[in-house]
Scaffold this motif. Structure first.
Motif, short mmCIF file in Angstrom:
data_model
loop_
_atom_site.label_atom_id
_atom_site.label_comp_id
_atom_site.label_asym_id
_atom_site.label_seq_id
_atom_site.Cartn_x
_atom_site.Cartn_y
_atom_site.Cartn_z
N ASP A 71 0.86 -1.18 0.00
CA ASP A 71 0.00 0.00 0.00
C ASP A 71 0.89 1.23 0.00
O ASP A 71 1.64 1.48 0.96
N VAL A 72 0.82 2.03 -1.07
CA VAL A 72 1.66 3.22 -1.18
C VAL A 72 0.93 4.49 -0.72
O VAL A 72 1.42 5.60 -0.92
N GLY A 73 -0.23 4.32 -0.07
CA GLY A 73 -1.02 5.46 0.37
C GLY A 73 -0.90 5.77 1.84
O GLY A 73 -1.79 6.42 2.40
N LEU A 74 0.18 5.34 2.49
CA LEU A 74 0.36 5.61 3.91
C LEU A 74 1.06 6.95 4.12
O LEU A 74 1.12 7.78 3.22
N ASP A 75 1.61 7.16 5.30
CA ASP A 75 2.19 8.45 5.66
C ASP A 75 3.50 8.76 4.94
O ASP A 75 3.91 9.92 4.85
N LYS A 76 4.16 7.73 4.43
CA LYS A 76 5.41 7.92 3.70
C LYS A 76 5.63 6.68 2.83
O LYS A 76 4.96 5.66 3.02
N PRO A 77 6.52 6.75 1.87
CA PRO A 77 6.80 5.57 1.05
C PRO A 77 7.52 4.49 1.87
O PRO A 77 8.49 4.79 2.58
N TYR A 78 7.04 3.29 1.78
CA TYR A 78 7.67 2.14 2.42
C TYR A 78 8.14 1.17 1.33
O TYR A 78 7.43 0.94 0.35
N GLY A 79 9.31 0.59 1.52
CA GLY A 79 9.75 -0.45 0.61
C GLY A 79 9.00 -1.74 0.85
O GLY A 79 8.19 -1.85 1.78
N TYR A 80 9.26 -2.72 0.00
CA TYR A 80 8.64 -4.04 0.17
C TYR A 80 9.75 -5.06 0.42
O TYR A 80 10.68 -5.21 -0.39
N ASN A 81 9.66 -5.76 1.54
CA ASN A 81 10.67 -6.72 1.93
C ASN A 81 10.30 -8.13 1.48
O ASN A 81 9.14 -8.54 1.61
N ILE A 82 11.26 -8.86 0.97
CA ILE A 82 11.01 -10.23 0.55
C ILE A 82 11.97 -11.17 1.28
O ILE A 82 13.07 -10.79 1.65
N TYR A 83 11.51 -12.41 1.46
CA TYR A 83 12.26 -13.39 2.24
C TYR A 83 12.36 -14.70 1.47
O TYR A 83 11.56 -15.62 1.66
N PRO A 84 13.34 -14.80 0.57
CA PRO A 84 13.46 -16.00 -0.25
C PRO A 84 14.08 -17.17 0.52
O PRO A 84 15.02 -16.99 1.30
N LEU A 85 13.58 -18.34 0.25
CA LEU A 85 14.17 -19.57 0.78
C LEU A 85 15.14 -20.09 -0.27
O LEU A 85 14.75 -20.47 -1.36
N VAL A 86 16.43 -20.07 0.06
CA VAL A 86 17.49 -20.42 -0.88
C VAL A 86 18.03 -21.80 -0.55
O VAL A 86 18.23 -22.15 0.61
N SER A 87 18.28 -22.58 -1.59
CA SER A 87 18.74 -23.95 -1.41
C SER A 87 20.11 -24.16 -2.05
O SER A 87 20.34 -23.78 -3.20
N ASN A 88 21.03 -24.76 -1.28
CA ASN A 88 22.32 -25.21 -1.82
C ASN A 88 22.15 -26.67 -2.24
O ASN A 88 22.04 -27.56 -1.38
N ASN A 89 22.12 -26.91 -3.52
CA ASN A 89 21.86 -28.25 -4.04
C ASN A 89 23.12 -29.04 -4.37
O ASN A 89 23.04 -30.13 -4.93
N LEU A 90 24.29 -28.50 -4.04
CA LEU A 90 25.54 -29.19 -4.31
C LEU A 90 25.71 -30.39 -3.39
O LEU A 90 25.27 -30.37 -2.24
N PRO A 91 26.37 -31.45 -3.85
CA PRO A 91 26.61 -32.61 -2.99
C PRO A 91 27.76 -32.35 -2.03
O PRO A 91 28.64 -31.52 -2.29
N SER A 92 27.76 -33.05 -0.95
CA SER A 92 28.86 -32.93 0.00
C SER A 92 30.06 -33.71 -0.52
O SER A 92 29.95 -34.84 -0.98
N THR A 93 31.23 -33.09 -0.44
CA THR A 93 32.47 -33.74 -0.86
C THR A 93 33.52 -33.69 0.25
O THR A 93 34.70 -33.91 0.01
N ALA A 94 33.08 -33.45 1.47
CA ALA A 94 34.02 -33.29 2.58
C ALA A 94 34.69 -34.59 2.97
O ALA A 94 35.82 -34.60 3.42
N GLU A 95 33.99 -35.73 2.80
CA GLU A 95 34.48 -37.03 3.22
C GLU A 95 34.91 -36.97 4.68
O GLU A 95 34.12 -36.63 5.54
N ASN A 96 36.14 -37.28 4.97
CA ASN A 96 36.60 -37.28 6.36
C ASN A 96 37.18 -35.95 6.80
O ASN A 96 37.62 -35.79 7.93
N SER A 97 37.18 -35.01 5.89
CA SER A 97 37.74 -33.70 6.22
C SER A 97 36.70 -32.86 6.96
O SER A 97 35.50 -33.00 6.77
N SER A 98 37.18 -32.00 7.83
CA SER A 98 36.27 -31.10 8.54
C SER A 98 35.88 -29.90 7.70
O SER A 98 35.00 -29.14 8.06
N ILE A 99 36.54 -29.73 6.55
CA ILE A 99 36.25 -28.61 5.67
C ILE A 99 35.37 -29.10 4.53
O ILE A 99 35.69 -30.06 3.84
#
Length: 283
Positions: A72-100
């Motif tokens: 709604d742009v009819g309020l007391d001042k202009p407000y932005g619009y916030n979005i909250y995307p759910l992001v997915s890392n689809n890469l496979p794990s390659t750490a094996e026995n390493s902690s990194i």
């Protein structure tokens, strides 16, 4: 992630800042420092809702998914619009026995493009394509909901002017939609990558969240043909404070009131300022 693992969107600058960037290695594979597409390695799954405590759900699907936004742009001042995307890392794990974990990703930026239903001349300091930034990390197979500004306050100001000049129809029964196209960006090892685009519609309006009042407040519901503004000095209380995370966004009602005799200087949500002898509204 479990539903109890929620992220607060408070503490930002009111624009809900976040971004997306990737950082990790591919084990023994050497990566060049060139820009590539992430394809399905990094994806935006959906946009999330936030609860009344301004916490972002980390779950996908169901009631956690926001299909369409409202601004709604009819309020007391202009407000932005916030979005909250759910992001997915689809890469496979390659750490094996390493902690990194080489395929861990660091999210630090995103490109946003605003798409209007009509031709719009955006000011030089308010371009329709811009980048927003923050930081977060995802391990392989992990999802995380981040916060981002989808429309800036300056975009809302331009849209408001379009309604006032009637280049956009301000009627409450009219449906006007802007769309935002976002691409998660970042680095994976030494390589810059980005996700495929994700598009999200936002209904923009002039006064649509300022309706639905009941009882003594009913007569003060916003009308595009004959707007009425409740004087703050008549209010005992305001039971209609709208969205605590952003009063101009997604749901209401939000009751604004006037601080001056002309009814043009508004505060949203309205702050009661009952004066002696004034006709009160409320219990």
């Amino acid at each position: 992630m479990k539903r109890s693992e929620r992220k607060s969107v408070m503490g930002h600058d009111g624009l809900g800042r976040w971004g997306v960037m990737l950082a990790a290695g591919l084990g023994s594979v050497a990566l060049a420092t060139s820009c590539t597409d992430a394809n399905d390695s990094l994806t935006i799954v959906q946009l999330q809702k936030v609860d009344e405590a301004c916490l972002i759900s980390q779950e996908s699907g169901g009631t956690d998914r926001l299909v369409e936004g409202v601004l709604d742009v009819g309020l007391d001042k202009p407000y932005g619009y916030n979005i909250y995307p759910l992001v997915s890392n689809n890469l496979p794990s390659t750490a094996e026995n390493s902690s990194i974990e080489p395929n861990r990703v660091s999210l630090t930026g995103a490109e946003i493009k605003v798409m209007a239903p009509i031709d719009v001349t955006w000011p030089a300091n308010c371009p329709p394509t811009f980048n927003d930034a923050s930081s977060a990390n995802l391990n392989p197979g992990e999802r995380g909901a981040l916060s981002l500004v989808g429309l800036r306050a300056c975009h809302a100001a331009v849209i408001r002017d379009l309604f006032v000049s009637r280049k956009l129809d301000p009627s409450l029964g009219e449906t006007v939609k802007f769309r935002i196209n976002m691409r998660a960006q970042g680095r994976h090892g030494g390589t810059s990558i980005q996700s495929d685009p994700f598009e999200f519609p936002i209904r923009v309006c002039y006064g649509c969240l300022q309706t639905g009042f009941s009882g003594a407040y009913a007569e003060f519901s916003f009308s595009s043909s004959q707007p009425k503004v409740l004087a703050c000095d008549r209010m005992v209380e305001n039971p209609y404070k709208g969205n605590p995370c952003n009063p101009a966004q997604d749901y209401g009602p939000v009751l604004c009131c006037a601080q001056d005799a002309s009814g043009e200087k508004l505060v949203c949500p309205g702050i009661p300022a009952l004066k002696p002898g004034a006709a009160p509204v409320g219990p």
